[in-house]
Design a protein around this motif. Sequence first.
Motif, PDB file in Angstrom:
ATOM      1  N   ILE A   9      49.427  62.280   7.163  1.00  0.00           N
ATOM      2  CA  ILE A   9      49.406  63.012   8.432  1.00  0.00           C
ATOM      3  C   ILE A   9      48.078  62.801   9.153  1.00  0.00           C
ATOM      4  O   ILE A   9      48.027  62.582  10.372  1.00  0.00           O
ATOM      5  CB  ILE A   9      49.668  64.516   8.178  1.00  0.00           C
ATOM      6  CG1 ILE A   9      51.128  64.724   7.734  1.00  0.00           C
ATOM      7  CG2 ILE A   9      49.373  65.345   9.427  1.00  0.00           C
ATOM      8  CD1 ILE A   9      51.441  66.138   7.304  1.00  0.00           C
ATOM      9  N   LEU A  10      46.972  62.877   8.421  1.00  0.00           N
ATOM     10  CA  LEU A  10      45.665  62.667   9.033  1.00  0.00           C
ATOM     11  C   LEU A  10      45.548  61.266   9.627  1.00  0.00           C
ATOM     12  O   LEU A  10      44.938  61.064  10.676  1.00  0.00           O
ATOM     13  CB  LEU A  10      44.566  62.894   7.996  1.00  0.00           C
ATOM     14  CG  LEU A  10      44.369  64.354   7.551  1.00  0.00           C
ATOM     15  CD1 LEU A  10      43.372  64.429   6.400  1.00  0.00           C
ATOM     16  CD2 LEU A  10      43.901  65.219   8.719  1.00  0.00           C
ATOM     17  N   SER A  11      46.140  60.280   8.937  1.00  0.00           N
ATOM     18  CA  SER A  11      46.116  58.915   9.458  1.00  0.00           C
ATOM     19  C   SER A  11      46.893  58.816  10.762  1.00  0.00           C
ATOM     20  O   SER A  11      46.469  58.148  11.714  1.00  0.00           O
ATOM     21  CB  SER A  11      46.683  57.956   8.416  1.00  0.00           C
ATOM     22  OG  SER A  11      46.737  56.646   8.927  1.00  0.00           O
ATOM     23  N   VAL A  12      48.028  59.511  10.828  1.00  0.00           N
ATOM     24  CA  VAL A  12      48.846  59.494  12.045  1.00  0.00           C
ATOM     25  C   VAL A  12      48.100  60.185  13.190  1.00  0.00           C
ATOM     26  O   VAL A  12      48.094  59.709  14.341  1.00  0.00           O
ATOM     27  CB  VAL A  12      50.205  60.178  11.785  1.00  0.00           C
ATOM     28  CG1 VAL A  12      50.983  60.324  13.090  1.00  0.00           C
ATOM     29  CG2 VAL A  12      51.010  59.376  10.786  1.00  0.00           C
ATOM     30  N   ILE A  13      47.472  61.332  12.886  1.00  0.00           N
ATOM     31  CA  ILE A  13      46.725  62.058  13.917  1.00  0.00           C
ATOM     32  C   ILE A  13      45.583  61.195  14.438  1.00  0.00           C
ATOM     33  O   ILE A  13      45.315  61.138  15.656  1.00  0.00           O
ATOM     34  CB  ILE A  13      46.190  63.392  13.348  1.00  0.00           C
ATOM     35  CG1 ILE A  13      47.359  64.332  13.043  1.00  0.00           C
ATOM     36  CG2 ILE A  13      45.223  64.049  14.329  1.00  0.00           C
ATOM     37  CD1 ILE A  13      46.952  65.610  12.336  1.00  0.00           C
ATOM     38  N   ALA A  14      44.898  60.499  13.525  1.00  0.00           N
ATOM     39  CA  ALA A  14      43.801  59.617  13.940  1.00  0.00           C
ATOM     40  C   ALA A  14      44.319  58.517  14.849  1.00  0.00           C
ATOM     41  O   ALA A  14      43.669  58.144  15.840  1.00  0.00           O
ATOM     42  CB  ALA A  14      43.107  59.031  12.719  1.00  0.00           C
ATOM     43  N   THR A  15      45.471  57.979  14.547  1.00  0.00           N
ATOM     44  CA  THR A  15      46.067  56.932  15.384  1.00  0.00           C
ATOM     45  C   THR A  15      46.402  57.487  16.763  1.00  0.00           C
ATOM     46  O   THR A  15      46.183  56.833  17.789  1.00  0.00           O
ATOM     47  CB  THR A  15      47.331  56.376  14.721  1.00  0.00           C
ATOM     48  OG1 THR A  15      46.990  55.833  13.439  1.00  0.00           O
ATOM     49  CG2 THR A  15      47.958  55.283  15.564  1.00  0.00           C
ATOM     50  N   ALA A  16      46.943  58.716  16.799  1.00  0.00           N
ATOM     51  CA  ALA A  16      47.309  59.327  18.085  1.00  0.00           C
ATOM     52  C   ALA A  16      46.075  59.581  18.942  1.00  0.00           C
ATOM     53  O   ALA A  16      46.074  59.344  20.161  1.00  0.00           O
ATOM     54  CB  ALA A  16      48.060  60.633  17.839  1.00  0.00           C
ATOM     55  N   ILE A  17      45.009  60.057  18.324  1.00  0.00           N
ATOM     56  CA  ILE A  17      43.776  60.318  19.059  1.00  0.00           C
ATOM     57  C   ILE A  17      43.191  59.020  19.593  1.00  0.00           C
ATOM     58  O   ILE A  17      42.739  58.937  20.744  1.00  0.00           O
ATOM     59  CB  ILE A  17      42.761  61.045  18.163  1.00  0.00           C
ATOM     60  CG1 ILE A  17      43.278  62.450  17.813  1.00  0.00           C
ATOM     61  CG2 ILE A  17      41.397  61.142  18.835  1.00  0.00           C
ATOM     62  CD1 ILE A  17      42.427  63.179  16.797  1.00  0.00           C
TER      63      ILE A  17
END
Length: 776
Positions: A760-768
């Motif tokens: 999830i953190l990896s996905v959030i980082a990608t979105a940001i």
Amino acid sequence: MKRIRTSRLRCKEGNSDKVYEVDLIETVAMSEAKYLVNFRYGRHGSTLREGSKTAMPVPFEQAEKIFDSVVISKHNKGYVSEDDGSGEPPRPSPTVSSAADHTDAPIAAYTNALLTRIKNEKHDPTRSRQIWRLPPTPHPDAAALITDFLQPNKKHHDWRDNYSILWTLGRIGSSSDIKTVTPYLNDSNPVIASLALEVMLALTAPDQRQATYQAHCPSSEPLTPDTLQQHITAFCHEAAQQKRIGAPVTHPINAVLKEAYLQSWFKPEIKRTLLALLPDIPFSPGAFKGLRYLLKMSEFRLDREMHPLINIHLEASAPHFNRQWMYHYSGHGRLEVSKELASDNARLAHSQHTHRYFTARFSRTLKQLGIANSPLFTVMAEHTLLQYTDDHAKAPRTFNDYHYDRNWQRHVTRTRHYDGYAHCSALNTLLHTHAPHYRKNARGIWQYDPNETFTERGEAFPHLWDNAPDALLRIACHTRCQPVADFSVRALRDNSTFCAGIPLDTLITLLLKPYDSLQQFALQQLRRRGSDTPLPDHIICQLFLSPSDDVITFALAELDKIRDFSHSVPLLSTLLCLDHVALRAWLDTLSQRLAFTAINPAALLTATIRAITDQHATINSRGGTHTETEIETETDTCTPQLSITLPSLADVQGEWLFQWIQSHCEKAISQLDVSSVEALIQHPSAVVRLLGCRLLDAMPISYSQIAESTLQAIERSSSKAIQAFSFALLQKLAPEQLSEKVDYLIGLLPQCGPDKQAAILSVIATAISAHKPRVP
């Protein structure tokens, strides 16, 4: 004693300096069997250890054969004769083609000696025993001689004499002797009548046996494989139930077993069924009399399949009861043993005495074939040894014998050692008859001395094994027993000429066996044939399935000989699926090799995924010679191929394989077909599913290209690591779609485990990162 022949041999290799001396000795015995073959061995200049190749005196022809066999075997091992006067020069190693020349003369000499004794013997029981020992080879003159000793009308004649004569007549006679046997079909003694029927069928031409059987047994019910299986299965089920409650069986199969074996003379399907079901039949009341018939008549026929099978089945079984007195007490009350055993509905099967008798009789049968120099010895011995497996071994045992002195202090007087196969009478008889550190006790159990070092061949009748190296090779290829494997290798090494011609595929079979002796033997043969040309691809792959590190090292050396991998994609894809530390280390350095530059990474990655999905690989041979045992597919009849079943991927192997693909085939990942990767995610193995998820995550595709069934399989997986990819794959969404899920994903963080949180953190980082304003 008089020394007839002697030979002194010596072997110098490096720091090793060994001596071996062998003598042919004539004893003072008055019989023809008065010769011994003794040997001495050890380091040159030291005290030599002594032993004997003959446990008891034997006839001259046999002793000379043993002497020559020992000398030949030593020459094949590199020993050189130090004398020319007393010993004979080396003779060529025996081969299969010369086997008949080595056996015909000794058989004839043995037979003629027995016939002379039979003619001159006046004591009926002694003559009967000599008749019994005649080699089982057709011999019209011997048959005519022994029929003269049949005495059907003598009231007090011992029936055992007639039994011995009929038994031997069935082995050495011909169809012209059937008229002699016919009167005994109606003998008042059922044992004689039963044997007479077997003898008549043995002397009858194969195409006439069924008619002969039906003419003399008109009331017998014809059996089929199905009816035979029903009878035996029902009995085994009932016997197991009745044993628990201590009740007798109500449907015995004694008659069924006898009829089945009689009909097997002309119905091979009945024999196949009987062989398949025999190991499940207990030696219990209701079946023992039928099994006893099979024990004796399979010996009469020298049935290479039935006789070893049923005897080793008996050997592995326990006696039904211990007979000490005339009465036996059991759940049935007090039973008079002799009357009970004679009853048609006996509630007792066999005692420890009967068990030992049949066990010893089987070993004696094998020994008698060897004494007669019969080629049937190696045939029967081969099938016997292949019946043994590692499961027959029991825990080794050690017992101490004590002596008490006048002060009642206990002192150890002797220690007896028994290895795991001490109870296997036939195995020890065949393998350890001439081994000085093995001996049989009064109960037929074999003891050994662990302090005695013996590296020579200790088997019975080594000269007969030297004449049958093909049998030794079959034993080596098919055995599932450690001592048998070790024996076959020791004997094969003495025939270097034969070993040099062992096919390549057969050597590979030996390398894949779980026994170090076979692996080292096969490696030695392969190294002797060494060349700069590597082995065929399919054989190299099979080498990596071996449990031996030495074999793996040899296989890696063969890989290093390959100079062009352009046609080795099936080979490399298969190697990538095999789990071995040394192989993984070799593959990690593959990109540094010039030969790797010719490989198409996309083709290699596709072939690897297909092999993992199907769990087998079809490999084309690259050069080399091929035998008829290789499997050819219909897709390419010009190129030999082999289908190899691959082991399941281990966790470490799956992790390493993905890293290897990223390192060596990174660009090829983008060329993968999505459906092939999705097939990995649907695989039963969690390791393969995880690999599929990692490849899917590494592919430059959009979220919409992933099938809904694949996403559901990831979400429903029991593996937390796989479930995490249901979030990690969200990175493939369009930036607008991804930004809409950020708040939802942040809310899930406290509820998830470490794997999902990382995803999830990896996905959030990608979105940001996707919405980060650009710096002008």
